[in-house]
Design an enzyme around this catalytic site. Structure first.
Site, short mmCIF file in Angstrom:
data_model
loop_
_atom_site.label_atom_id
_atom_site.label_comp_id
_atom_site.label_asym_id
_atom_site.label_seq_id
_atom_site.Cartn_x
_atom_site.Cartn_y
_atom_site.Cartn_z
N ASP A 154 0.87 -1.17 0.00
CA ASP A 154 0.00 0.00 0.00
C ASP A 154 0.91 1.22 0.00
OD1 ASP A 154 -1.67 2.10 0.50
OD2 ASP A 154 -2.49 1.33 2.39
N LYS A 178 2.78 11.26 -3.18
CA LYS A 178 1.75 10.62 -4.01
C LYS A 178 0.86 11.65 -4.72
CE LYS A 178 -1.71 6.92 -3.48
NZ LYS A 178 -2.26 6.00 -2.45
N GLU A 225 -7.32 0.48 -4.48
CA GLU A 225 -7.33 0.41 -3.01
C GLU A 225 -8.66 -0.06 -2.44
OE1 GLU A 225 -5.72 4.26 -2.13
OE2 GLU A 225 -3.74 3.63 -2.82
N ASP A 241 -13.26 5.23 1.05
CA ASP A 241 -11.82 5.25 1.32
C ASP A 241 -11.30 6.69 1.27
OD1 ASP A 241 -9.08 5.03 1.34
OD2 ASP A 241 -8.93 3.59 -0.29
#
Lengths: 625, 171
Positions: A25, A87, A183, A205
């Site tokens: 992850d 990210k 994800e 999420d």
């Protein structure tokens, strides 16, 4: 005495031995690595017992790089060389980073975002690769061997450029990417398998920098994504940022002369803001106290009500993609059997309340929202390398955004609509605009808007050599294909003449193969002899793997071939076996390709047989019921 | 080459068993999805992505009533929506115009719940057309089935447009 045999790294001596595969992850705030050991998915810890690796990379003047807690501890002291939340910059151009005035980095204007550090200009792919390298080392140390491959998770709402950048970062870190996995889908796998869940679920999420909502249907080990939506630039960081702005306002109100903050103070206040946000999860108020480099003492108190008011618009911003996903799935909120919360930002009570209100039910939180994605990725990695063949785990994911092509007047013609199940291929015909036109330019875009300029530009390519014809006579067929990683390739072919052009959409924001090769070779610091040795070793491993898989296929399904066909394949195997003993990687590769081609018809017949078996097995099941 | 109905082992007709379609689809994906061939040879990977891709296309087509009807006609050599063939009965055109006006009014008034109600109405109209199609296909009334299919396709478009407007209003 016979010599002892040692297998190639990552290859097991017997085909049924456990292969080392991990799920990673790669988060905005924290990153994790997990694996399946003795049938259980587990997050791997570092030497200090930490499971979470802060996604923070610090470059030092001596060329050293620190990653994780050490880098995080130094971020206020060394803000320009310590990169957090990288990210958010993946697959992005500088103009995409709208809040860069509040980020303490020296941005460099290139085709993709790059940051100037004391160790030189670094792009987000290189910075992410540093994080992945640490996780790879952690896993190999814990598992005691080289990894066969990794499943890397990405936000479901990541576009093609962001996915490609993530895959490039993994390659740069020396990881073999088995699959890019969304994800929320990963979270659903971890949750669904743990709870033997069946029915339709929503995965909400909210991570450090991205928001995803996916609607999935779970049936007997099949995870079918019905729709997904989200916001690739909305996450916990934005909540920190709201607090940070509020603190600045407070300082301005209380002090006469307030100068703009320097980089260290910006980072310090952002860190304090994040701590206050986390504190407010379990407490009524948070005190923010620190001394700025100017000597100014900051001492303000933020209570829950104020915090909720400051950030309510952010929470509301998650609900419109949620409604969109439900509508695309053709469902109402009441059709949802359970809502799974993922991402550290879902710990905030007002986020939980908003989700509970929307779905009219308490969300499920029995898995750690920080770990659930990595655990799901590990389960998928384990299944992909074939450690668990008998289990019926199957993930059917979708494209998050529509893919299309620019037509006259700057309009987008959608070729593949959003929420199409992967893998998907679609073709459409276009024609020439002028008499005698011999070339055509194509512009590939991603997004839902009508105007090309409102969507993301992925790639441009030309088709040349069209034979001159009157306008409208040429038939140019454009084929879009999206693979199981969600990555797009596009080809164009003039139908009457057969002229072809093909592009893997390597967007302006990714790295070219040549750039990756260069970065890899410079990081190995390898002489060319070493490179050839490595290429030879890799070619041999691949050739041996192909031979053994074809031999076992011949053993089980040899009756699908005539004797002559079998002889042909065996002859190719003999040729390849001979070249494996030679010293040329080029020859091995050529013979490997030849063997692959020789088995194409065999592969197709095996697939037919296997589909028939699956259909028959299903019918058997329904008879038993 | 199998057609979509043969692929899922379904009788070639409009009225199909959707549960059987789903279980057949899952069985085919279980056998052919690229995830099953990550460590396989390139030849097998290629066959896998081709098989899984066509299974997705076939499933999507048969699952949706309008696309299913269109496909069923195409198997008989009839193109439901041809450039030369767009004539619609006057009463259906009237109905279309009314819906379009209702969408425009709701958009101007930013009335999402009116749009939701319109969706419900059109969906139930569409259900009625599907029942009609079942009969028409059963009796091989292909010209009537073509007209009904065309209506169904137009109604799909109206529904998609309504969803776009709702999205715009919410965004």
């Amino acid at each position: 005495m016979a010599l002892l045999q040692i297998s190639e790294p990552g290859q097991s001596p017997s085909p049924h031995q456990h292969k080392l595969a991990v799920g990673i992850d790669l988060g905005t705030t924290n990153s994790l690595v997990a694996t399946v050991r003795s049938g259980m998915a587990t997050v791997l810890q570092d030497a200090h017992g930490h499971a979470l690796l802060p996604s923070v990379v610090r470059y030092l003047p001596n060329g050293q790089v620190t990653v994780g807690h050490d880098a995080q501890a130094q971020q206020s002291q060394d803000p320009t060389n310590t990169i957090v939340s990288v990210k958010r910059f993946m697959g992005r151009a500088l103009e995409d980073i709208t809040d860069r005035a509040h980020i303490p980095y020296k941005f460099v204007n290139r085709t993709q975002v790059a940051i100037e550090t004391c160790a030189g200009v670094k792009n987000p792919i290189e910075i992410s690769a540093e994080i992945l390298r640490v996780l790879k080392e952690r896993a190999e140390k814990a598992l005691g061997g080289e990894l066969v491959g990794a499943v890397i998770t990405v936000p479901a709402y990541f576009d093609d450029a962001q996915r490609q950048a993530t895959k490039d970062a993994a390659k740069l870190a020396g990881l073999h990417v088995l699959r890019l996995l969304n994800e929320p889908t990963a979270a659903a796998v971890a949750y669904g398998l743990d709870n033997a869940a069946e029915g339709t679920y929503a995965i909400y999420d909210l991570g450090g920098g991205t928001f995803d909502i996916s609607i999935l249907r779970l049936t007997k080990g099949v995870f079918e994504v019905l729709a997904t939506s989200g916001d690739a630039a909305l996450g916990g960081d934005d909540f920190d940022h709201r607090i940070y702005c509020w603190v600045l306002d407070q300082i301005r109100q209380n002090s006469e002369s307030f100068n703009p903050l320097n980089e260290a103070d910006t980072r310090l206040l952002l860190t304090k803001a994040r701590q206050a946000k986390e504190w407010l999860t379990d407490n009524y108020e948070a005190q923010i106290v620190c001394r700025l480099s100017t000597g100014l003492l900051v001492d303000v108190t933020l209570n829950v009500a104020q915090f909720n008011e400051l950030t309510q618009t952010l929470v509301n911003k998650t609900l419109s993609p949620t409604r969109k996903a439900l509508r695309d799935a053709g469902l109402e909120a009441t059709d949802i059997k359970g809502v799974v919360l993922v991402g550290g930002a879902t710990r905030m009570p007002h986020v939980r309340h908003a989700v509970a209100d929307f779905f009219q039910q308490e969300p499920l939180t029995n898995l750690d929202p920080d770990k659930v994605v990595a655990l799901g990725a590990a389960i998928q990695a384990n299944a992909l390398v074939g450690n668990k063949r008998d289990e019926d785990l199957l993930l059917l994911d979708v494209t998050p955004l529509s893919l299309g092509i620019e037509t006259m007047g700057g309009l987008t013609e959608k070729i593949i609509p959003r929420n199409s199940t992967l893998p998907v291929a679609r073709a459409q015909e276009f024609t020439t605009y002028k008499d005698g036109q011999t070339a055509m330019s194509f512009h590939v875009v991603q997004g839902e808007r009508e105007l090309v300029s409102d969507n993301r530009s992925l790639a441009r390519f030309d088709l040349r050599g069209i034979p001159p014809m009157p306008a409208g006579a040429a038939r140019i067929r454009i084929t879009f294909q999206v693979d199981a990683d969600g990555l797009l390739s596009v080809s164009a072919r003039e139908q009457t003449s057969g002229v072809e052009a093909h592009v893997m959409v390597k967007p302006s924001y990714g790295l070219s193969e040549a750039e990756i090769a260069h970065m890899l070779s410079s990081s190995y610091n390898a002489a060319s002899a070493d490179k050839e040795a490595r290429a030879l070793a890799e070619a041999k491993v691949e050739a041996n793997g192909l031979i053994s898989s074809i031999q076992s296929a011949l053993q089980t399904d040899g009756d699908l071939l005539t004797d002559a066909e079998k002889q042909q394949i065996n002859a190719r195997i003999t040729t390849l076996q001979a070249s494996i003993h030679g010293a040329s990687s080029d020859v091995i590769r050529a013979d490997t390709d030849a063997l692959n081609r020789a088995t194409e018809a065999f592969a197709a017949r095996r697939m037919d047989a296997s589909v028939k078996r699956a259909l028959a097995g299903k019918n058997l099941d329904s008879i038993e019921l | 080459m199998q057609n979509y109905f043969q692929l899922f082992q379904l009788p070639q007709q409009f009225d199909i068993d959707l549960t059987k379609l789903e279980t057949s689809y899952r069985a085919i994906q279980t056998a052919s999805h690229p995830d099953r061939y990550v460590t396989a040879s390139d030849a097998e990977k290629l066959v896998a992505i081709q098989t899984a891709t066509s299974a997705n296309e076939a499933y999507k087509t048969l699952k949706n009533p309008a696309l299913r009807a269109e496909y069923l006609l195409s198997q008989q050599g009839i193109i439901a929506i041809a450039e030369t063939n767009t004539a619609m009965p006057a009463d259906f055109l009237m109905q279309q115009m009314e819906w379009r006006e209702a969408i425009e009014d709701a958009e101007n008034a930013k009335d999402i719940s009116a749009l939701d109600r319109l969706l419900v109405t059109i969906r139930s109209e569409s259900k009625a057309l599907q029942q009609m199609l079942t009969k028409q296909f059963k009796r091989q009334m292909l010209s009537e089935a073509t007209d009904t299919t065309r209506k169904l396709i137009f109604m799909e478009k109206v529904q998609a447009d309504i969803r776009d407007v709702i999205e715009k209003l919410e965004g």
